[in-house]
Design a protein around this motif. Structure first.
Motif, short mmCIF file in Angstrom:
data_model
loop_
_atom_site.label_atom_id
_atom_site.label_comp_id
_atom_site.label_asym_id
_atom_site.label_seq_id
_atom_site.Cartn_x
_atom_site.Cartn_y
_atom_site.Cartn_z
N ASN A 48 0.80 -1.23 0.00
CA ASN A 48 0.00 0.00 0.00
C ASN A 48 0.83 1.28 0.00
N GLY A 49 2.16 1.14 -0.05
CA GLY A 49 3.02 2.30 -0.18
C GLY A 49 3.43 2.94 1.12
N THR A 50 3.01 2.37 2.28
CA THR A 50 3.46 2.92 3.55
C THR A 50 4.98 2.86 3.63
N MET A 51 5.54 1.73 3.24
CA MET A 51 6.99 1.59 3.06
C MET A 51 7.26 1.64 1.56
N ARG A 52 8.15 2.52 1.16
CA ARG A 52 8.39 2.70 -0.28
C ARG A 52 9.73 2.09 -0.68
N LEU A 53 9.63 1.03 -1.48
CA LEU A 53 10.80 0.38 -2.06
C LEU A 53 10.49 0.10 -3.52
N PRO A 54 11.53 -0.14 -4.33
CA PRO A 54 11.30 -0.32 -5.77
C PRO A 54 10.35 -1.48 -6.09
N VAL A 55 9.46 -1.24 -7.05
CA VAL A 55 8.56 -2.26 -7.59
C VAL A 55 8.70 -2.25 -9.11
N PRO A 56 8.30 -3.33 -9.77
CA PRO A 56 7.70 -4.56 -9.26
C PRO A 56 8.70 -5.36 -8.42
N ALA A 57 8.17 -6.10 -7.46
CA ALA A 57 9.05 -6.81 -6.53
C ALA A 57 8.43 -8.13 -6.10
N VAL A 58 9.31 -9.05 -5.73
CA VAL A 58 8.90 -10.29 -5.07
C VAL A 58 8.89 -9.99 -3.57
#
Length: 361
Positions: A48-58
């Motif tokens: 939901n984007g609360t933690m922002r890390l690169p996507v797409p991701a496993v």
């Protein structure tokens, strides 16, 4: 080699269970066949984007399994070894690591930007979520992301050591430093909260209050060590003070990450009490205090990252508690699911039900 995995295509997009093309381990890398992976609220925070890390991701960061193969230079594990995944490896060189605060390592999540694998259907590059991409049949990770699994602990349960148990145990023992005879309130009876309840019992707390929105979790909480159970409401702090001679608890551990819960946890402690905030909240969750109450109550409010834990130091300690029967990993698991069951487990988590769902491969 193609393996099945849970892929987050974009923030707020539904998870997709699909094939990914996983490379062989290069220098300094380890390939692991997963035995199990816990479904943690941090994974939900990525969706939901609360933690922002690169996507797409496993996704997936709490896991354990068996080493399949290792790349050049890897010497601390070998094929056939059982390992626990460490999603936040410390670099050993940044200022935080130099202070011994490895849980605050500035480079801990640097691997999340790397290309981990590719979708088997269209070749899209995929990132490794929180470094280890544990929601997959197999994963390839840096050698720093694997620790030898404790002897005598089934790998399906050892998976929980990678996040929930280290965080809950560490919040009680390292951050709040609960002493024998003190009183403790744990807010949120999920995987981390259940671990914190057990940790409070191990620490010798006299009164252990579990707080949750769900009345159905009382039996689960008491089995983990709670001596009292409070269903969360706007009178929670008052109820906790009534259970502690109108004083409030010595320590509150907040495992939810919401402004109202953090404020209530703080209000539930005595003058001079200690509150450890473990839950990860969004930027919109604003907690307010006035200057007079900060002075008058003399309380301490502390952020708690990963339980202020050092996995290399703490895993052997936890293993000792498990072998002695003081720590029951199985008590944290409320549901064992297949890889396809992760989206439903997220829904259960959002509804405030259950403890820890465990993906068993």
């Amino acid at each position: 080699m193609v393996v099945r995995a849970a892929v987050l295509p974009a923030v707020d997009a539904p998870l997709e269970i699909t094939g990914i093309d996983l490379p062989e381990p290069g220098p300094g890398k380890v390939r692991v066949r997963l035995a199990a992976a816990g479904v943690c609220h941090s994974d939900l925070s990525l969706t939901n984007g609360t933690m922002r890390l690169p996507v797409p991701a496993v996704l997936g960061h709490e896991g354990a399994g068996t080493v399949v193969s290792v790349g050049e230079g890897v010497t601390h594990v070998a094929p056939g070894d059982g390992v626990v995944l460490n999603w936040a490896p410390s670099c050993g060189a940044c200022p935080a690591c130099a202070r011994g605060e490895v849980w605050l390592c500035s480079e801990a999540l640097s691997g999340a930007a790397a290309v981990h694998a590719h979708r088997a259907d269209d070749g899209t590059a995929l990132h490794p979520g929180l470094n280890v991409a544990a929601f997959a049949e197999e994963t390839v990770v840096p050698a720093s992301c694997v620790l030898p699994a404790p002897e005598g602990v089934p790998l399906t349960e050892a998976a929980l050591l990678g996040c929930a148990v280290l965080t809950g145990y560490g919040a009680v023992h390292h951050c709040a430093q609960v002493r024998p005879g003190e009183s403790v309130a744990v807010f949120g009876v999920g995987g981390v909260g259940l671990a914190a309840l057990q940790a409070a019992r191990i620490a010798g707390a006299a009164t252990i209050v579990a707080v949750d929105v769900s009345p159905a979790k009382e039996e689960l909480a008491r089995s983990a060590g709670a001596t009292e159970y409070v269903v969360a409401s706007d009178t929670t702090a008052r109820e906790i003070r009534a259970l502690t001679g109108k004083q409030g608890v010595d320590v509150a551990v907040e495992c939810v990450g919401r402004a109202t819960t953090i404020r209530t946890a703080w209000e539930s402690t005595r003058r001079g009490g200690r509150t450890a905030v473990v839950g990860i909240g969004g930027k919109d969750q604003q907690v307010t205090f006035n200057a007079l109450e900060i002075f008058h109550w003399g309380r301490t409010l502390s952020g708690c990252v990963y339980g202020n834990s050092d996995p290399a130091r703490d895993l052997p300690v936890l293993a000792g508690h498990i072998r002695a029967g003081r720590l029951d990993l199985g008590a944290l698991v409320t549901e064992r699911i297949a890889l396809d069951g992760i989206p439903a487990a997220f829904d259960t988590m959002l509804a405030g039900k259950g403890g820890r769902a465990l993906v068993v491969f």
